[in-house]
Design an enzyme around this catalytic site. Structure first.
Site, PDB file in Angstrom:
ATOM      1  CB  CYS A   1      -0.532   8.208  -4.284  1.00  0.00           C
ATOM      2  SG  CYS A   1      -0.926   9.920  -3.899  1.00  0.00           S
TER       3      CYS A   1
ATOM      4  NE  ARG B   1       5.463   2.720 -10.353  1.00  0.00           N
ATOM      5  CZ  ARG B   1       5.766   2.972  -9.072  1.00  0.00           C
ATOM      6  NH1 ARG B   1       5.072   3.847  -8.388  1.00  0.00           N
ATOM      7  NH2 ARG B   1       6.792   2.375  -8.499  1.00  0.00           N
TER       8      ARG B   1
ATOM      9  CD  GLU C   1       6.899   9.411 -12.048  1.00  0.00           C
ATOM     10  OE1 GLU C   1       7.908   9.074 -11.408  1.00  0.00           O
ATOM     11  OE2 GLU C   1       5.754   9.117 -11.687  1.00  0.00           O
TER      12      GLU C   1
ATOM     13  CG  HIS D   1       7.270   8.870  -7.820  1.00  0.00           C
ATOM     14  ND1 HIS D   1       7.368   8.078  -8.923  1.00  0.00           N
ATOM     15  CD2 HIS D   1       7.033   8.013  -6.790  1.00  0.00           C
ATOM     16  CE1 HIS D   1       7.205   6.806  -8.591  1.00  0.00           C
ATOM     17  NE2 HIS D   1       7.014   6.752  -7.295  1.00  0.00           N
TER      18      HIS D   1
HETATM   19  N1  NAI Z   1       3.873   7.016  -5.047  1.00  0.00           N
HETATM   20  C1  NAI Z   1       4.796   6.278  -4.481  1.00  0.00           C
HETATM   21  O1  NAI Z   1       5.863   6.764  -4.136  1.00  0.00           O
HETATM   22  C2  NAI Z   1       4.543   4.846  -4.254  1.00  0.00           C
HETATM   23  C3  NAI Z   1       3.738   4.134  -5.084  1.00  0.00           C
HETATM   24  N2  NAI Z   1       3.522   2.801  -4.852  1.00  0.00           N
HETATM   25  C4  NAI Z   1       2.661   2.088  -5.764  1.00  0.00           C
HETATM   26  O2  NAI Z   1       1.443   1.748  -5.113  1.00  0.00           O
HETATM   27  C5  NAI Z   1       0.886   0.597  -5.706  1.00  0.00           C
HETATM   28  C6  NAI Z   1       0.332  -0.357  -4.665  1.00  0.00           C
HETATM   29  O3  NAI Z   1       1.318  -0.726  -3.746  1.00  0.00           O
HETATM   30  P1  NAI Z   1       1.015  -1.795  -2.578  1.00  0.00           P
HETATM   31  O4  NAI Z   1      -0.283  -1.506  -1.962  1.00  0.00           O
HETATM   32  O5  NAI Z   1       2.212  -1.832  -1.742  1.00  0.00           O
HETATM   33  O6  NAI Z   1       0.910  -3.117  -3.447  1.00  0.00           O
HETATM   34  P2  NAI Z   1       0.099  -4.457  -3.105  1.00  0.00           P
HETATM   35  O7  NAI Z   1       0.655  -5.477  -3.995  1.00  0.00           O
HETATM   36  O8  NAI Z   1       0.096  -4.698  -1.642  1.00  0.00           O
HETATM   37  O9  NAI Z   1      -1.381  -4.108  -3.568  1.00  0.00           O
HETATM   38  C7  NAI Z   1      -1.769  -4.008  -4.894  1.00  0.00           C
HETATM   39  C8  NAI Z   1      -3.218  -4.470  -4.978  1.00  0.00           C
HETATM   40  O10 NAI Z   1      -3.695  -4.220  -6.289  1.00  0.00           O
HETATM   41  C9  NAI Z   1      -4.590  -5.267  -6.601  1.00  0.00           C
HETATM   42  N3  NAI Z   1      -4.801  -5.342  -8.038  1.00  0.00           N
HETATM   43  C10 NAI Z   1      -4.004  -5.905  -8.970  1.00  0.00           C
HETATM   44  N4  NAI Z   1      -4.572  -5.791 -10.183  1.00  0.00           N
HETATM   45  C11 NAI Z   1      -5.747  -5.150  -9.998  1.00  0.00           C
HETATM   46  C12 NAI Z   1      -6.783  -4.741 -10.887  1.00  0.00           C
HETATM   47  N5  NAI Z   1      -6.708  -4.997 -12.187  1.00  0.00           N
HETATM   48  N6  NAI Z   1      -7.833  -4.085 -10.365  1.00  0.00           N
HETATM   49  C13 NAI Z   1      -7.911  -3.825  -9.043  1.00  0.00           C
HETATM   50  N7  NAI Z   1      -6.967  -4.207  -8.153  1.00  0.00           N
HETATM   51  C14 NAI Z   1      -5.896  -4.859  -8.631  1.00  0.00           C
HETATM   52  C15 NAI Z   1      -3.924  -6.491  -6.029  1.00  0.00           C
HETATM   53  O11 NAI Z   1      -4.840  -7.545  -5.835  1.00  0.00           O
HETATM   54  C16 NAI Z   1      -3.395  -5.963  -4.717  1.00  0.00           C
HETATM   55  O12 NAI Z   1      -4.288  -6.200  -3.670  1.00  0.00           O
HETATM   56  C17 NAI Z   1       1.989   0.031  -6.581  1.00  0.00           C
HETATM   57  O13 NAI Z   1       1.753   0.423  -7.925  1.00  0.00           O
HETATM   58  C18 NAI Z   1       3.212   0.726  -6.136  1.00  0.00           C
HETATM   59  O14 NAI Z   1       4.169   0.822  -7.127  1.00  0.00           O
HETATM   60  C19 NAI Z   1       4.055   2.150  -3.783  1.00  0.00           C
HETATM   61  C20 NAI Z   1       4.850   2.831  -2.909  1.00  0.00           C
HETATM   62  C21 NAI Z   1       5.200   4.220  -3.095  1.00  0.00           C
HETATM   63  O1  HPV Z   2       7.869   1.954  -4.012  1.00  0.00           O
HETATM   64  C1  HPV Z   2       7.318   2.393  -5.020  1.00  0.00           C
HETATM   65  O2  HPV Z   2       6.645   1.717  -5.798  1.00  0.00           O
HETATM   66  C2  HPV Z   2       7.494   3.802  -5.336  1.00  0.00           C
HETATM   67  O3  HPV Z   2       6.845   4.270  -6.247  1.00  0.00           O
HETATM   68  C3  HPV Z   2       8.473   4.595  -4.624  1.00  0.00           C
HETATM   69  O4  HPV Z   2       9.315   5.114  -5.598  1.00  0.00           O
HETATM   70  P1  HPV Z   2      10.714   5.784  -5.201  1.00  0.00           P
HETATM   71  O5  HPV Z   2      11.518   4.715  -4.546  1.00  0.00           O
HETATM   72  O6  HPV Z   2      10.415   6.898  -4.276  1.00  0.00           O
HETATM   73  O7  HPV Z   2      11.336   6.229  -6.489  1.00  0.00           O
END
Ligand code: NAI
Ligand code: HPV
Length: 524
Positions: free
Chosen positions: A227, A229, A258, A276
């Site tokens: 969930c 990328r 996507e 997504h």
């Molecule tokens: N599906 C969706 O709609 C959404 C997806 N996301 C995605 O979720 C992901 C995480 O978001 P957050 O937790 O808010 O970010 P965050 O920045 O708080 O956490 C990311 C974590 O990944 C760690 N990290 C970085 N490189 C790494 C590696 N090589 N191996 C292991 N860990 C590593 C970092 O140290 C950090 O703790 C992002 O890719 C974001 O785009 C976020 C919101 C919505």
């Molecule tokens: O915040 C993120 O990283 C997300 O993946 C959410 O994507 P969206 O704003 O729903 O297109």
């Protein structure tokens, strides 16, 4: 009128601060619908659908800020934005809970086969034996990436009685202990986990993190969830490991492309998918749109932003403290650059006295931006100043000294050019303003503002009169004049502030006066 393009669907409630501002026009249209007027926008607000490419940035020459109403900025060419001096901000925590909840909903759906069962019942079947699942209780969950979302997933997993193992190379032991999770290496996680969920950003390091080699290290019958990328789990490798039965099931909210179109992964019965939707809740969308709207508004009002990707982050308090020095530094940069009209190799900055205790990154960037401004054709500001300096082979350094010498605070700037070295010192005096107190080896005191004229000459009687007469004859009014000298009869300087800029012809006339070494116009 400031114009903002909102090119992806965003909560109206969240955008309210921008929509309510009479000085701002908000256009809610896709980039493709406003192709002819892209050069008229000052700000661009996006989610994940709009790709902010270098080409788009080139087509938007007036753009100052890109706001990402969400977390991931992998759809934005941040390097290109930085080069063009465009600030990039995001909304780092507005959708954390929604995405963690979605991950958990996917996890439960995956192991209990809820989507498959749902389709079956809707097809008028009643096949209970086909949908026997497994419990989450007692299972080992591997979380890769233990940031905001990863840690919220862990809390929920613990409430479900799961054993949580996390891998995150940037996680401090103290934080892990506080949350009470087992921190392990990637190999340990892969070997132990019954279910693996990824929560890292998509970077060069994480692209294909779960590829053929690492998937081979997982338990047979493992469940996988993405969930975060598309691409963190290599899609081709995933297909192979589903085909050979090693992976028991996969839940995907995100894809490398996507929408994924007719992707082979969609044909597997044990792959469940959502389009997504991690951040797609009413609450998250209000949160992220509010966060970016407020940040963009602050930025447009000249206030500091707190969630910038390509600028040092400043709190309001810190910003208020550094503001005066930020302006002084900018002016010093502009003056020094014009004075040193030759290639420059190095800029050394020394902060002394009270300014040495402040966050100086911004002040240094401001000085560099001021210095580079007269030298580069493109936009230069605190976003790209350091990068442009490096590109042009100008090294810069900061030094700190507790002793402000004669002043409570001072910034000393030394510029090393191809042929000469130039030093100036500035100070900011409360209720009085910015003063340059040392210039090119001379003690002096002038405000770095307006149309300045610097004259270096020999200390002789009548010099001021000669300069004054020539300027008077040409209808140039002198607003202020400061003088300085190293010793009586030695080298001396005048710094004049004029009511209008001087033309080159008049500079040449002044330079012909006996005992004047040279004259420089400095426009601040
Ligand atoms: N599906 C969706 O709609 C959404 C997806 N996301 C995605 O979720 C992901 C995480 O978001 P957050 O937790 O808010 O970010 P965050 O920045 O708080 O956490 C990311 C974590 O990944 C760690 N990290 C970085 N490189 C790494 C590696 N090589 N191996 C292991 N860990 C590593 C970092 O140290 C950090 O703790 C992002 O890719 C974001 O785009 C976020 C919101 C919505
Ligand atoms: O915040 C993120 O990283 C997300 O993946 C959410 O994507 P969206 O704003 O729903 O297109």
């Amino acid at each position: 009128m400031v114009r903002i393009l909102v090119s992806d669907a965003m909560s109206e409630e969240g955008l309210a601060p921008l929509l309510a501002d009479p000085t701002i026009e908000v256009v809610q249209k896709k980039v493709t619908e406003v192709e002819d007027e892209l050069d008229k926008f000052d700000a661009l607000l996006v989610r994940s659908a709009t790709k902010v490419t270098e080409q788009l940035l080139q087509n938007m020459p007036n753009l100052k800020i890109v706001g990402r109403a969400g977390v991931g900025v992998d759809n934005i060419d941040v390097d290109a934005a930085t080069r063009y001096g465009v600030v990039v901000i995001n909304a780092p925590n507005g959708n954390t809970i929604s995405t963690a909840e979605h991950t958990f909903a996917m996890m439960a759906s995956l192991v209990r086969r809820i989507p498959q069962a749902h389709i079956s019942v809707k097809s008028r079947e009643w096949n209970r034996s086909a949908f026997v699942g497994v419990e989450l209780f007692g299972k080992h969950l591997g979380i890769i990436g233990f940031g905001r979302i990863g840690s919220e997933v862990a809390k929920r997993a613990r409430a479900f009685g799961m054993h949580v193992h996390v891998y995150d190379p940037f996680l401090t032991k103290a934080r892990a202990e506080k949350i009470g999770v087992d921190v392990c290496t990637l190999d340990e996680l892969l070997a132990q986990a019954d279910i693996i969920t990824v929560h890292t950003p998509l970077t060069k390091e994480t692209k294909g993190l779960l590829g053929p080699k690492n998937l081979a290290k997982t338990k047979k019958g493992v469940y996988l969830i993405n969930c975060a990328r598309g691409g963190i789990i290599d899609e081709q490798a995933l297909i192979s490991f589903l085909e050979n039965g090693h992976v028991a099931g996969v839940a995907l909210d995100v894809f490398e492309q996507e929408p994924p179109g007719d992707h082979p992964l969609l044909s597997f019965d044990n792959v469940i998918v959502t389009p997504h939707l991690g951040a797609s809740t009413i609450e998250a969308q209000v949160n992220v749109a509010t966060q970016v709207a407020e940040e963009v508004l602050k930025f447009l009002q000249g206030k500091p932003v707190t969630s910038s990707i390509n600028l040092p982050t400043l709190s309001k308090d810190v910003y208020e403290k550094i503001q005066a020095f930020y302006t002084l530094a900018r002016k010093m940069g502009i003056v020094a650059s014009q004075y040193m009209s030759e290639p420059v190799q190095e800029i050394a900055i020394t902060y002394s006295g009270s300014v040495a205790d402040l966050e100086t990154t911004f002040i240094t960037r401001s000085l560099l931006a001021g210095f580079l401004k007269p030298r580069v054709a493109s936009t230069v500001n605190e976003v790209n100043a350091a990068m442009i300096a490096k590109e042009r082979g100008i090294a810069f350094s900061e030094k700190f000294s507790a002793n402000g010498n004669d002043y409570n605070n001072s910034i000393t700037l030394t510029v090393y050019g191809e042929n000469k070295t130039f030093t100036m010192k500035g100070t900011h005096i409360a209720h009085y303003g910015d003063r340059i107190v040392h210039f090119n080896g001379f003690a002096i005191d002038f405000a770095p503002e307006g149309h300045l004229l610097y004259i270096q000459h020999h200390d002789k009687p009548g010099m001021i009169g000669k300069v004054g007469n020539i300027l008077g004859d040409h209808q140039v009014n002198i607003a202020t004049m400061q003088v300085g000298r190293q010793e009586a009869g030695g080298k001396a300087i005048m710094m004049l502030s004029l009511d209008k800029p001087l033309d080159e012809a008049l500079v040449e006339i002044l330079e012909k006066i006996d005992d004047i070494d040279f004259v420089k116009r400095l426009e601040v």
